[in-house]
Design an enzyme around this catalytic site. Sequence first.
Site: not given
Length: 325
Positions: A188, A217, A238-239
Site C-alpha cells: 500500500t 474490500i 500497509t500489510g
Amino acid sequence: MTPTRRAQYETALKSSLQAGYDILKGGGSSLDAVEAAVRVMEDCPLFNAGKGAVFSRDGKNLLEACIIDGQTGASGAATLVGHLYQPSSIYKFTSLVHHDLSIAQLTTVKNPITLARAVMERTPHTILGADDAEQLARDEGLEIVDPEYFWTGNGNVIEHRWKQHIDEPWSPTTRAVPCETGPGTMGTVGACAVDQAGRCAAATSTGGRNNKWTGRIGDTPLPNLGSVSTPHLSISGTGNGEIFIRHAVAHDIMARVKYTGVDLDTAAKAVVGETKEGVEAWGGVVGVDVDGNVTMPFNTEGMYRGFIKEDGVAKVAIFIDDEWW
C-alpha cells in the site's frame, strides 16, 4: 533486489516526498500535501497502487484509496476501482469521529486518491458505486484514462505483475516484503503530513492483494482501520488488510496515544509488534504527530519508507537494516 531497481525505488520515494514538501514549504495544507505525495506513487508502476496495481484472481486491477483531514474529521474513500486487464497484450513484451465516504466499482479513474477527496468534499454520501461514481469523476473534471493505461507502459514491471497473478495463488499467510520475486505481493502507498498551521492529514492508496477475490474490500478505504488522522496525529498502514480490519490497527495506535498518554512511536511499535506476535499478521505503518515526530515500524524484512522535514532533505530506506539515504 538489483542496484538498478533499488535506485528506481529511491528516486520514486524521494519524488513523492518532494511533491508533498513543496506544498508544505509554500504554506499549503497537509491535505493537499498527502494527496500530491500519493498521486506520485499512484502514477509510478513500481508500487502496488494506481498504475502498478496487482491483479485480482479474475485478472482485474481493483484500486482502493482513502484521504482523511485530521483537523475537521472529514474523510473520503474509494474502493473497487476496477480496470479489466487484457492478458493477450502482456506477451507482446513477455502517509475520533470521521465523516466516512467511499466509492465502489469504478473503471477509468486514474487517481483514486483524488476521487476519494472529491467524495469527501462534493457529496453527502458514504458510498458511491459504478455509474454515479464515474459521473462524479467526470463532473469534477478528474483525469479519466482508458483501462489500457493500467497494463501498458513500463514493460518489465507490468509483465512482472501479470506473472505474479499467474504464478502466485493467494494465501492468508503471505507477507508484504520488498522484493522482485516471491509470493504474497500486497503493499500500500500512503502519506502522512503536518503543515505549518499544525494540521494533520493522511492519504492511502492500494491495489490490494495479489489474486484477491474480485469483490474483496480491504482496510485501505476504511477510515480508522487502515489509516487515521486527528488533530494530533496521522497514521497510514500497509500489510494484511483482513487483520488490520479485525483489529482496527490504525485506531488502536491512535487510542493508545489518546487514552494512555504514550507517544506515537511507542504506540505504533507496540501495535505493529503485537499484530505479528498475536495473530501472525504482517505489515507496518507510517505516522507523524502534530509536533513532527515520525514513526515507521514494521514487522517484515522491509518496508518502502521515507520522510522529509524542515530542512528539505528527503531520507528513504527499504530493508530493515538500511541506513537512511
